[in-house]
Design a protein around this motif. Structure first.
Motif, short mmCIF file in Angstrom:
data_model
loop_
_atom_site.label_atom_id
_atom_site.label_comp_id
_atom_site.label_asym_id
_atom_site.label_seq_id
_atom_site.Cartn_x
_atom_site.Cartn_y
_atom_site.Cartn_z
N ASP A 230 0.84 -1.19 0.00
CA ASP A 230 0.00 0.00 0.00
C ASP A 230 0.88 1.25 0.00
O ASP A 230 1.66 1.45 0.94
N PRO A 231 0.78 2.09 -1.03
CA PRO A 231 1.62 3.30 -1.05
C PRO A 231 1.44 4.18 0.19
O PRO A 231 2.41 4.81 0.64
N ALA A 232 0.25 4.20 0.73
CA ALA A 232 0.01 5.05 1.91
C ALA A 232 0.72 4.53 3.15
O ALA A 232 0.91 5.27 4.11
N ALA A 233 1.11 3.24 3.11
CA ALA A 233 1.70 2.63 4.30
C ALA A 233 3.20 2.41 4.20
O ALA A 233 3.81 1.93 5.16
N VAL A 234 3.82 2.74 3.06
CA VAL A 234 5.27 2.51 2.95
C VAL A 234 6.01 3.38 3.95
O VAL A 234 5.51 4.44 4.35
N PRO A 235 7.19 2.95 4.39
CA PRO A 235 7.96 3.79 5.32
C PRO A 235 8.24 5.16 4.71
O PRO A 235 8.29 5.33 3.49
N GLY A 236 8.43 6.13 5.59
CA GLY A 236 8.68 7.50 5.14
C GLY A 236 10.05 7.67 4.53
O GLY A 236 10.79 6.70 4.30
N PHE A 237 10.42 8.91 4.28
CA PHE A 237 11.65 9.23 3.55
C PHE A 237 12.61 9.99 4.46
O PHE A 237 12.21 10.90 5.18
N ALA A 238 13.88 9.60 4.40
CA ALA A 238 14.92 10.29 5.16
C ALA A 238 15.33 11.53 4.38
O ALA A 238 16.15 11.46 3.46
N ARG A 239 14.74 12.66 4.74
CA ARG A 239 14.98 13.88 3.98
C ARG A 239 14.67 15.09 4.84
O ARG A 239 13.94 14.99 5.84
N LYS A 240 15.21 16.23 4.43
CA LYS A 240 14.86 17.48 5.09
C LYS A 240 13.54 18.00 4.54
O LYS A 240 12.94 17.38 3.66
#
Length: 507
Positions: A230-240
């Motif tokens: 599920d795209p809504a459930a993928v882990p987030g992104f390491a970013r500013k």
């Protein structure tokens, strides 16, 4: 006499190192690779030595660092004087074969001026026999599709990403659009079937290199893998918080984020869709490999086949607002490595996890060591055999090292933007458990405290408290390069008694 060992050498393209359920990934499911790791050895800190595909595979196939093989970008010729695992295995009577691609740019000095290999960077590795060669032009696959009644785009390069009709996820669809072809006939399963057919017909010991495109873009997966995560459930992104905030870290990163090809989309739903499909493509590769492994068992070849699974490099996938592979971040270089050694000597290490730093330059020495071939002096890596047998090597590296050459003979935009010459578009990286040091030829260096800052957001290179660390790692990097200078003839001396040769270990 013992039967000669078979080798199944598998690379999946652009696979991040943490994306195995055997590594405890929170979402990706890879049961067949997990089973391979349980019956073999999982190398937890394994790194590519260069990006993109061509330079990385040059290191993978020759056992050499970029500083020595000098095939720095896609299209930079690989010097014909260097040997590789396929040539060395061929000297022992093997017939190394290729399913997929090696992205080897041929040495123009060895080619006829009219050679088609001078028109592409996707040539075959010298010494390997292509059976089903596929890259940008997937001709064997698309010919097979057409012969079996499937529609093929006029430009067959687009077959990899041919989507079924309908809206995309970010435009309101419940799931990402699937590939128009069913999974049974897509490129991953086509190549897997080709390998199964080849091995099934082989009466002699084989060495087969299966080089799969996936999970490399285009990020389009067949059903059901398009909807597996599920795209809504993928882990987030390491970013500013923004491209601009990220770009402030370093002039090179500002330049890279200014290039549309490498800049992650600002549309959160689109980026999540890309990540979900990326995971889905991994699970499809895992399923296809499961069929291949089952075939080896059913055909009686499992207990005499060395299996190596790795990748050429990783994928930023939105981290630091980047897509693809580039620069100095771990996401582009940390990759999986699983080796299943069938020999009895490896029984005691089955299911073990190696936490020492290993690199793609170690693959060639390992293969050659296990088939009884001499490891060429050119190799910068070392055989992983001790780990496969449950032994700790007497000496081993304490860091990982990689290089990125961002010169482009056809595009001088980086030079103009950063005030560099063509030959100054290079960086070297050394990282261990605590720190990562990034040295540019003519740009400011970077230092990351990985214990405090594992996502590499804070450059402490100018922090006075870290000046001793900066000096230490700059010296380590210099020593590393000096210790790995090209050495093909340096172990030989011509004397009154003729040539005298004495080889020595790197570490």
């Amino acid at each position: 006499m013992a039967q000669k060992l078979n080798i199944l050498f598998i690379t999946a393209d652009q696979w991040r190192g943490e994306c195995l359920s055997a590594r405890g990934h929170e979402m990706v499911k890879t049961p067949n690779l997990d089973a391979l790791a349980a019956d073999g050895v999982l190398f937890q800190r394994h790194y590519a030595n260069a990006v993109p595909c061509g330079p990385s595979r040059a290191s993978l196939h020759t056992g050499m660092y970029l500083q020595n093989h000098r095939s720095g970008t896609n299209g930079t010729p690989l010097d014909a004087r260097h040997t590789n695992w396929a040539k060395e295995a061929g000297r022992l009577g093997y017939d190394p074969v290729l399913f997929g691609y090696t992205d080897t740019s041929q040495d123009p000095r060895e080619e006829d001026p009219e050679s088609p290999w001078l028109l592409t960077y996707e040539g075959p590795l010298p010494g390997i026999r292509p059976v089903a060669m596929m890259g940008t032009w997937p001709t064997p696959w698309t010919d097979w599709l057409a012969a079996n009644g499937y529609d093929v785009p006029a430009d067959i390069r687009y077959a990899y990403g041919e989507r079924a009709p309908g809206p995309e996820y970010e435009d309101g669809a419940a799931v990402p659009r699937p590939l128009i072809y069913p999974k049974e006939v897509d490129d991953t399963n086509f190549l897997t079937n080709q390998v199964i057919g080849y091995i099934g017909a082989s009466e002699k010991p084989f060495i087969a290199h299966l080089s799969l495109l996936r999970p490399h873009p285009p990020f389009v997966a067949p059903e059901p893998f398009n909807a597996m995560y599920d795209p809504a459930a993928v882990p987030g992104f390491a970013r500013k918080e923004s491209h601009e905030a990220e770009a402030a870290q370093h002039p090179w990163l500002e330049h890279q984020l200014g290039r549309k090809l490498f800049r992650a989309p600002a549309d959160e739903k689109k980026l999540r869709r890309l990540k979900a499909v990326y995971y889905g493509l991994m699970s499809e590769v895992d399923e296809a490999l499961g069929r291949l492994f089952a075939f080896l068992k059913e055909s009686g070849r499992w207990d005499n086949t060395l299996i190596i699974f790795t990748s050429d490099h990783g994928e930023q996938m939105g981290d630091h607002w980047l897509l693809g592979k580039c620069g100095y971040f771990d996401a582009s270089y940390h990759i999986p490595l699983i080796i299943r050694d069938p020999r009895r000597a490896a029984d005691g290490a089955r299911g073990s996890v190696v936490t020492r730093f290993t690199e793609n330059v170690d693959i060639m020495p390992t293969m050659l060591d296990l088939i009884g071939a001499e490891i060429p002096v050119q190799c910068d890596g070392a055989s992983l055999r001790p780990f496969l047998e449950g032994r700790e090597p007497e000496t081993w590296r304490k860091e990982a090292h990689w290089e990125f050459d961002f010169r482009d003979p056809a595009d001088d935009s980086a030079e103009k933007r950063l005030g560099l010459t063509l030959h100054q578009c290079t960086m070297n990286i050394i990282r261990d458990e605590k720190y990562k040091y990034v040295h540019f030829t003519k740009l400011p260096p970077l230092l990351f405290d990985l214990e405090k800052d594992p996502d590499e957001f804070v450059n402490v290179a100018t922090d006075p408290a870290y000046l001793p660390v900066m000096l230490d790692y700059a010296q380590r990097l210099l020593s590393w390069r000096m210790n790995h200078d090209e050495q093909t003839l340096t172990h030989i001396a011509l004397t009154d008694d003729g040539p005298v040769e004495r080889r020595a270990a790197r570490y």
